[in-house]
Write an enzyme that holds these catalytic residues in place. Structure first.
Site, PDB file in Angstrom:
ATOM      1  N   ALA A  27      48.955  53.912  11.012  1.00 54.49           N
ATOM      2  CA  ALA A  27      49.820  54.436  10.240  1.00 54.49           C
ATOM      3  C   ALA A  27      51.000  55.229  10.610  1.00 54.49           C
ATOM      4  O   ALA A  27      51.671  56.084  10.095  1.00 54.49           O
ATOM      5  CB  ALA A  27      48.959  55.939   9.979  1.00 54.49           C
ATOM      6  N   THR A  29      53.957  53.298  10.788  1.00 54.99           N
ATOM      7  CA  THR A  29      54.875  52.533  10.257  1.00 54.99           C
ATOM      8  C   THR A  29      54.412  51.859   9.147  1.00 54.99           C
ATOM      9  O   THR A  29      53.273  51.912   8.780  1.00 54.99           O
ATOM     10  CB  THR A  29      55.468  51.452  11.261  1.00 54.99           C
ATOM     11  OG1 THR A  29      56.742  50.797  10.499  1.00 54.99           O
ATOM     12  CG2 THR A  29      54.419  50.353  11.510  1.00 54.99           C
ATOM     13  N   ILE A  31      53.259  50.315   5.488  1.00 55.53           N
ATOM     14  CA  ILE A  31      52.277  50.549   4.317  1.00 55.53           C
ATOM     15  C   ILE A  31      51.446  51.888   4.884  1.00 55.53           C
ATOM     16  O   ILE A  31      51.197  53.032   4.131  1.00 55.53           O
ATOM     17  CB  ILE A  31      51.490  49.638   4.064  1.00 55.53           C
ATOM     18  CG1 ILE A  31      52.151  48.295   3.578  1.00 55.53           C
ATOM     19  CG2 ILE A  31      50.383  50.064   3.037  1.00 55.53           C
ATOM     20  CD1 ILE A  31      53.061  48.619   2.510  1.00 55.53           C
ATOM     21  N   SER A 155      45.308  40.946   1.837  1.00 55.79           N
ATOM     22  CA  SER A 155      46.352  40.364   1.604  1.00 55.79           C
ATOM     23  C   SER A 155      46.432  39.168   0.817  1.00 55.79           C
ATOM     24  O   SER A 155      45.474  38.576   0.547  1.00 55.79           O
ATOM     25  CB  SER A 155      47.203  39.700   3.080  1.00 55.79           C
ATOM     26  OG  SER A 155      48.265  39.167   2.919  1.00 55.79           O
ATOM     27  N   TYR A 182      45.431  33.817  10.107  1.00 57.59           N
ATOM     28  CA  TYR A 182      45.927  35.181   9.568  1.00 57.59           C
ATOM     29  C   TYR A 182      45.023  35.152   8.113  1.00 57.59           C
ATOM     30  O   TYR A 182      44.256  36.220   7.816  1.00 57.59           O
ATOM     31  CB  TYR A 182      47.140  35.120   9.460  1.00 57.59           C
ATOM     32  CG  TYR A 182      47.846  36.411   8.331  1.00 57.59           C
ATOM     33  CD1 TYR A 182      47.533  37.651   8.832  1.00 57.59           C
ATOM     34  CD2 TYR A 182      47.969  36.110   7.260  1.00 57.59           C
ATOM     35  CE1 TYR A 182      47.779  38.861   8.115  1.00 57.59           C
ATOM     36  CE2 TYR A 182      48.431  37.157   6.549  1.00 57.59           C
ATOM     37  CZ  TYR A 182      48.436  38.503   6.858  1.00 57.59           C
ATOM     38  OH  TYR A 182      48.488  39.512   5.906  1.00 57.59           O
TER      39      TYR A 182
END
Length: 333
Positions: A27, A29, A31, A155, A182
């Site tokens: 938290a 940086t 989103i 994502s 990923y």
């Protein structure tokens, strides 16, 4: 049956959060920071669970400057180390007897092959296993209410990489593909969310997932430094069309965390083209993410790899076939 979801939800629709505590990983940086700032502005006590406490302290001060009444704490957490996850959970238990929102946001993207402190492939170990362990260790601090949420940030990249191989999650038998690794870690975020929700009573807590779309964050820019030349070129060309500011990217996470009409097992993302930008609504994830047998197998394997028995068990038999969000949710492909 859930009510149709508005596609006009924005930051002004966040209900009052006074008396509630939110723990947000990563938290300091992007989103995560925008999510923390918005919740603090609505009165929540916010814990920035970050790998670098100095960066966390600077982020906390920025939030306090914007909202002088904000209650913001910083907790050191390295999701790439199960020892750090345990230590952070122990500390949080002493300082916060109740956690109303656990937002599993932190992650790494497109990294070269590396392993975590425990020998797991870095992206899978950080993005999934670290959050799996943290959620299990904090589980009993979440009250049994529908407003109590575990929000895990996935994502659009969860569709990348082809089928996930649960027998070779750490890429020991295949050439390493950082993009596929990923994608598999982000698919695991969804498999975890859907399996967790199926194990929960209707009274709550609820497990919800979200993705930010094409968020133009420092993390996404750093990830591009690890990407191929072709990917970097495409990123540069599409950036003006497909990306949105971090504050917009945080809206699906905030809606999943605070909208009273949100349902456990839903997946929030931007309403616009290809789920890349726009205001948040319920969206569909990939067909693989709704595979209940894959969800169950990943859950069992995650308990084995982390050595942590998650304190919830299935209350009902598996649905058959897998049940994605209902048509009444007006989800968007």
């Amino acid at each position: 049956m859930s009510r149709p979801h508005s596609t006009r939800w924005n930051i002004h629709d966040i209900p009052d959060q006074h008396g509630r505590t939110a723990v947000i990983t990563g938290a300091n940086t992007g989103i995560g920071f925008e999510t923390a700032r918005a919740l603090a502005a609505r009165g929540a006590t916010v814990v920035l669970a970050v790998r670098d406490p100095e960066k966390g302290a600077r982020a906390a001060e920025e939030i306090r400057l914007a909202t002088p009444t904000a209650h913001v704490d910083v907790q050191r957490l390295d999701l790439g180390s199960l020892a750090s996850v345990r230590a952070a959970a122990d500390q949080l238990r002493t300082t916060h007897p109740q956690i109303d929102l656990l937002i599993n946001n932190a992650g790494v993207m497109y990294t070269p092959y590396r392993t975590t402190a425990d020998g797991f492939e870095l992206q899978f170990g950080t993005n999934h296993l670290g959050h799996f362990a943290l959620t299990a260790l904090l589980w009993d601090l979440l009250p049994p209410a529908r407003s109590s949420r575990v929000v895990t940030v996935s994502s659009a990249g969860h569709r990348l990489g082809g089928p996930i191989d649960l027998d070779d999650l750490h890429w020991q038998r295949r050439p390493y593909n950082r993009t596929a690794a990923y994608g598999h870690s982000k698919l695991a975020n969804l498999l975890f969310t859907y399996e967790l929700q199926r194990r929960l009573p209707e009274t709550g807590p609820q497990a919800v997932a979200a993705h930010p779309g094409g968020a133009d964050t420092a993390g996404s820019k750093a990830a591009m430094s690890h990407a191929s030349a072709l990917t970097r070129t495409a990123f540069a060309l599409l950036r003006p069309l497909m990306l949105q500011p971090p504050a917009m990217g945080a809206l699906p996470v905030l809606r999943a965390a605070t909208d009273p009409d949100a349902q456990g097992g839903q997946y929030y993302g931007p309403h616009g083209f290809q789920q890349s930008r726009g205001l948040p609504t319920v969206v569909r994830s990939s067909p693989a993410s709704y595979d209940t047998e894959l969800q169950r197998r990943l859950w069992v394997l995650s308990e084995k790899l982390t050595g942590i028995a998650f304190p919830v068990r299935r209350a009902l038999p598996d649905p058959s076939p897998a049940d994605p969000p209902a048509a009444t949710d007006r989800v968007h492909e």
